[in-house]
Scaffold this active site. Structure first.
Site, short mmCIF file in Angstrom:
data_model
loop_
_atom_site.label_atom_id
_atom_site.label_comp_id
_atom_site.label_asym_id
_atom_site.label_seq_id
_atom_site.Cartn_x
_atom_site.Cartn_y
_atom_site.Cartn_z
N GLU A 1 43.02 32.00 45.84
CA GLU A 1 43.80 32.80 44.90
C GLU A 1 45.30 32.55 45.03
OE1 GLU A 1 39.83 34.17 45.00
OE2 GLU A 1 41.23 34.00 46.68
N HIS B 1 34.38 44.55 45.34
CA HIS B 1 34.22 44.21 43.94
C HIS B 1 34.43 45.44 43.05
CE1 HIS B 1 32.03 41.05 46.11
NE2 HIS B 1 32.32 40.27 45.08
#
Length: 349
Positions: free
Chosen positions: A84, A154
């Site tokens: 990321e 998540h």
């Protein structure tokens, strides 16, 4: 081909917005399909535009990019390594040389390795160069929030971290029509934008979305329903629960509720919030993120500073608990219809 969901939701939430065109050709789309359509329009009209992220070449984990690589080419729609920080750094570099950049972080929970690049590079690029350079063509997309089974890694809602940073805009849509218009506006905005998508609504939210290109302005909230007794303020998935609580409160408590979708939390539409609270005298704010340090605290402060003499009751916040996001206790964690209804009742009484 992605299939539109058949489950029915409120036309209040997933109907049109004042800025969206009406009386034009439209297609029944889920939020996910609407986001894909906005990206497709961008890639078609802007030949510098590119889309990338983890598994994007295969359509992405949620299939947002399905078919886009075949249509626009592998040089414009492509995979990145599982890094990321690298995705954000690469996106900043492309944007700095004038390329319209749409970067996907696969889950908002994964954005934290990129935090330094976003907060210390993207947000400050124009300021530190005295306006000589910018990354205004940068958009970072990420699905955020509860999904019924996401647990710790998540399900998080990191919007407040980025709203705290000058130089960034933070946008959160509630439905397919809003997602398309806000996304197109975010891509074309001359500032770096973080676009958080409520993934639980990806296939659940369905609407007749105009086929044409249109934008919904950033920094402008939408009053979904006018009322006179209490103001309800939220964004994203929370509006589903807030509307259910509102309907119940109006029936059982015999009150009139005003419901506001912020749409953009940075910049924040202070005027709409202040005018509404001055009218109703009571307010409830809801978001999935933990209460302590959450964005609702900023809203509450703005109300306190500008509406104090108009308040008939303390400002009420209904938020996620100050714990990691649980798995088996997820439904007890985030603000649902029942917690919000109890908050309304407490504020009214």
């Amino acid at each position: 081909m992605q299939r539109a969901a058949t489950r029915k939701f409120s036309s209040l939430l997933f109907g049109t917005s004042p800025e969206a065109p009406i009386g034009v050709p439209a297609t029944r789309r889920t939020m996910l399909q609407s986001i894909s359509n906005a990206i497709d329009i961008t890639l078609t009209k802007d030949k510098t535009a590119c889309l990338f992220g983890e598994d994007i070449a295969f359509g992405g984990v949620f299939r947002v990019a399905e078919g886009l690589r075949q249509k626009h080419g592998e040089n414009r729609v492509f995979n990145t390594p599982l890094c990321e920080q690298g995705i954000a750094g690469f996106a900043i570099g492309l944007s700095a040389i004038g390329i319209t950049t749409i970067a996907e972080i696969q889950f908002a929970d994964y954005i934290f390795p990129a935090f330094d690049q976003i907060v210390n590079e993207a947000a400050k690029y124009r300021y530190r160069s005295g306006g000589q350079f910018n990354v205004g063509s940068l958009l970072i997309r990420a699905p955020y929030g509860a999904v019924d089974h996401g647990a710790l890694y998540h399900s998080q809602s990191p919007e407040a971290y980025f709203a705290h940073t000058p130089g960034l805009k933070v946008v959160i849509p509630r439905g397919p029509i809003q997602a398309k218009g806000l996304l197109l506006a975010s891509i074309r905005d001359k500032n770096p934008v973080l676009f958080f998508e409520p993934k639980m609504l990806y296939r659940a939210a369905v609407a007749d979305v105009p086929n044409e290109d249109y934008e919904i302005p950033l920094g402008k909230a939408e009053i979904l329903k006018e009322g006179k007794d209490i103001t309800l303020i939220g964004y994203g998935l929370q509006l589903v629960h807030m509307e259910k609580a509102m309907i119940r409160a109006e029936k059982e408590l015999k009150i009139s509720c005003e419901l506001i979708d912020l749409r953009t939390i940075s910049p924040l539409d202070r005027e709409t919030i202040i005018d509404s609270v001055k009218k109703t005298g009571r307010v409830l704010i809801a978001h999935e993120a933990p209460k302590f340090g959450g964005f609702g605290g900023e809203i509450a402060t703005i109300i306190n500073e500008n509406c104090f003499l108009h308040l008939e009751a303390p400002i009420h916040r209904v938020c996620g608990w100050d714990t990691p996001f649980p798995l088996v206790f997820e439904k007890m964690y985030y603000p649902d219809e029942h917690r919000i209804f109890e908050g309304i009742k407490s504020t009214i009484n």
